[in-house]
Design an enzyme around this catalytic site. Structure first.
Site, PDB file in Angstrom:
ATOM      1  N   SER A  29       0.884  -1.227  -0.017  1.00  0.00           N
ATOM      2  CA  SER A  29      -0.074   0.109  -0.179  1.00  0.00           C
ATOM      3  C   SER A  29       0.680   1.240  -0.142  1.00  0.00           C
ATOM      4  CB  SER A  29      -0.893  -0.106   1.369  1.00  0.00           C
ATOM      5  OG  SER A  29      -1.817  -1.038   1.192  1.00  0.00           O
TER       6      SER A  29
HETATM    7  N1  SAH Z   1       0.063  -5.571   3.783  1.00  0.00           N
HETATM    8  C1  SAH Z   1       0.833  -6.122   2.632  1.00  0.00           C
HETATM    9  C2  SAH Z   1       0.183  -5.573   1.434  1.00  0.00           C
HETATM   10  C3  SAH Z   1      -0.995  -6.646   1.051  1.00  0.00           C
HETATM   11  S1  SAH Z   1      -1.681  -6.715  -0.267  1.00  0.00           S
HETATM   12  C4  SAH Z   1       2.227  -5.324   2.779  1.00  0.00           C
HETATM   13  O1  SAH Z   1       2.464  -4.387   3.709  1.00  0.00           O
HETATM   14  O2  SAH Z   1       2.878  -5.567   1.764  1.00  0.00           O
HETATM   15  C5  SAH Z   1      -2.961  -8.022   0.015  1.00  0.00           C
HETATM   16  C6  SAH Z   1      -2.547  -8.916   0.420  1.00  0.00           C
HETATM   17  O3  SAH Z   1      -3.540  -9.810   0.751  1.00  0.00           O
HETATM   18  C7  SAH Z   1      -2.067  -9.873  -0.674  1.00  0.00           C
HETATM   19  O4  SAH Z   1      -0.651 -10.438  -0.494  1.00  0.00           O
HETATM   20  C8  SAH Z   1      -2.920 -11.154  -0.913  1.00  0.00           C
HETATM   21  O5  SAH Z   1      -2.269 -12.492  -1.534  1.00  0.00           O
HETATM   22  C9  SAH Z   1      -3.512 -11.240   0.605  1.00  0.00           C
HETATM   23  N2  SAH Z   1      -4.724 -11.894   0.679  1.00  0.00           N
HETATM   24  C10 SAH Z   1      -5.866 -11.751   0.033  1.00  0.00           C
HETATM   25  N3  SAH Z   1      -6.794 -12.337   0.585  1.00  0.00           N
HETATM   26  C11 SAH Z   1      -6.295 -13.072   1.449  1.00  0.00           C
HETATM   27  C12 SAH Z   1      -6.866 -13.989   2.436  1.00  0.00           C
HETATM   28  N4  SAH Z   1      -8.320 -14.411   2.670  1.00  0.00           N
HETATM   29  N5  SAH Z   1      -6.235 -14.388   3.475  1.00  0.00           N
HETATM   30  C13 SAH Z   1      -4.802 -14.007   3.561  1.00  0.00           C
HETATM   31  N6  SAH Z   1      -4.069 -13.019   2.734  1.00  0.00           N
HETATM   32  C14 SAH Z   1      -4.881 -12.684   1.704  1.00  0.00           C
END
Ligand code: SAH
Length: 237
Positions: free
Chosen positions: A78
């Site tokens: 993000s």
């Molecule tokens: N917080 C992260 C950015 C996240 S992007 C950082 O600092 O880099 C969103 C992430 O959520 C992705 O890696 C995606 O694979 C994950 N995601 C999506 N649905 C999910 C779920 N149900 N459980 C766990 N992770 C999930």
């Protein structure tokens, strides 16, 4: 804890510039968020995390721009302002237990750890989970616990949490298991897609960041904080 070292000193100027931009954007977004300033500890924590270590080597020059960046597997880290705002809203601080859904590259988890919180973070994609595990271990973040799996079920064995951050957008509603696992007095921050909005009907779906609070009696309330753009939360897998 101080993770930036002399070797990444050439990023110091860029890092300071990013903090300035985050503070500026916080002031500009005050009409939405209801607060013109983020807690000073949050900005300090963001300033201690070497963001260039969380992205592809070829992108290092972009590391401190206040914008989202690709982290592989079609996912993004993000925008730093959003990371700072969510860290602030979930109440992360020394001794707090914080759950994150969507570890991604581990950057948000590192910011929460720099705030002194103990962090539980769940990622559903094995490649990103492995990458974050290696990276956070190399950076010696020992108070971050990682799990590979579906985060919409939360982490019941470690619940309740003082704060919960969902870093992917839920399609309709905040996963109920997460609300259950929030401690009394806690705060949960989660983007939710606006189904049926004009944007979604025209093919440009919009999302809102929601702040869910549970008071000391366990009564839950929610507030719409800001329009945002997150990758989708994978639900029911
Ligand atoms: N917080 C992260 C950015 C996240 S992007 C950082 O600092 O880099 C969103 C992430 O959520 C992705 O890696 C995606 O694979 C994950 N995601 C999506 N649905 C999910 C779920 N149900 N459980 C766990 N992770 C999930």
């Amino acid at each position: 804890m101080q993770h930036t070292t002399e070797t990444d000193d050439h990023f110091a100027g860029a890092r300071a510039g990013m903090l300035k931009e985050i503070a500026q954007e916080a002031a500009e977004a005050a009409g939405w968020t209801g607060r013109s300033k983020l807690r000073a500890e949050v900005l300090e924590a963001v300033g201690r995390v070497p963001r260039e270590r969380f992205i592809a080597a070829g992108e290092a020059a972009e590391a401190y721009r206040n914008r989202p960046l690709p982290i592989g597997c079609a996912q993004t880290i993000s925008q730093p302002f959003i990371v700072a705002l969510m860290s602030d809203l979930c109440g992360a601080g020394p001794g707090k237990r914080i759950l994150e859904i969507g570890t991604g590259c581990g950057y948000q988890a590192a910011v929460l750890a720099e705030l002194g919180a103990e962090v539980w973070s769940i990622e559903s994609l094995p490649e990103l989970y492995e990458g974050a595990r290696t990276r956070l271990r190399n950076l010696k973040y020992r108070q971050i616990h990682l799990r590979l799996g579906d985060g919409t079920r939360g982490w019941p064995e470690a619940a309740p949490f003082h704060g919960i951050i969902v870093t992917a957008a839920a399609a309709r509603r905040v996963p109920p298991a997460l609300i259950d696992q929030l401690a009394a007095g806690g705060a949960l921050v989660c983007p939710v897609a606006e189904g049926g909005s004009l944007g979604s009907l025209l093919g440009t779906p919009t999302q809102r960041l929601y702040l869910i609070q549970k008071d000391v009696h366990g009564v839950v309330s929610s507030r719409d904080v800001l329009p945002v753009a997150f990758v989708p939360l994978v639900e029911g897998s």
